[in-house]
Write a protein that holds these residues in place. Structure first.
Motif, PDB file in Angstrom:
ATOM      1  N   ASP A  61       0.853  -1.185   0.000  1.00  0.00           N
ATOM      2  CA  ASP A  61       0.000   0.000   0.000  1.00  0.00           C
ATOM      3  C   ASP A  61       0.889   1.234   0.000  1.00  0.00           C
ATOM      4  N   GLN A  62       0.748   2.060  -1.015  1.00  0.00           N
ATOM      5  CA  GLN A  62       1.538   3.286  -1.107  1.00  0.00           C
ATOM      6  C   GLN A  62       0.614   4.463  -1.328  1.00  0.00           C
ATOM      7  N   ASP A  63       1.093   5.602  -0.900  1.00  0.00           N
ATOM      8  CA  ASP A  63       0.353   6.828  -1.140  1.00  0.00           C
ATOM      9  C   ASP A  63       0.499   7.212  -2.604  1.00  0.00           C
ATOM     10  N   ALA A  64      -0.498   7.936  -3.108  1.00  0.00           N
ATOM     11  CA  ALA A  64      -0.434   8.390  -4.490  1.00  0.00           C
ATOM     12  C   ALA A  64       0.665   9.428  -4.658  1.00  0.00           C
ATOM     13  N   THR A  68      -0.418  14.015  -9.615  1.00  0.00           N
ATOM     14  CA  THR A  68      -0.930  13.170 -10.695  1.00  0.00           C
ATOM     15  C   THR A  68      -2.428  13.086 -10.663  1.00  0.00           C
TER      16      THR A  68
END
Length: 68
Positions: A61-64, A68
């Protein structure tokens, strides 16, 4: 012995006592020198059992990314 008095050959029902020995690697074709390599048919670098397995896929899980 059979009826004519000749010896009969025994039936070959199992693997040979000494086992089959490969002379060349089944993967790369190089001559095999070690006894275990000749038994397996693969050299130490080509043996599929010794190759590392690919890493399992992981979901992270990564932050955007901003912008973008």
């Amino acid at each position: 012995m059979d009826r004519d008095g000749r010896n009969q050959q025994q039936a070959l029902t199992g693997p040979p006592e000494t086992g089959y020995r490969h002379r060349y690697c089944r993967r790369c074709g190089k001559p095999l020198t070690a006894v275990t390599s000749r038994r397996l048919g693969y050299g130490p670098d080509c043996n599929p059992m010794r190759r590392p397995q690919p890493a399992a896929a992981r979901d992270i899980d990564q932050d955007a990314i901003p912008g973008t």
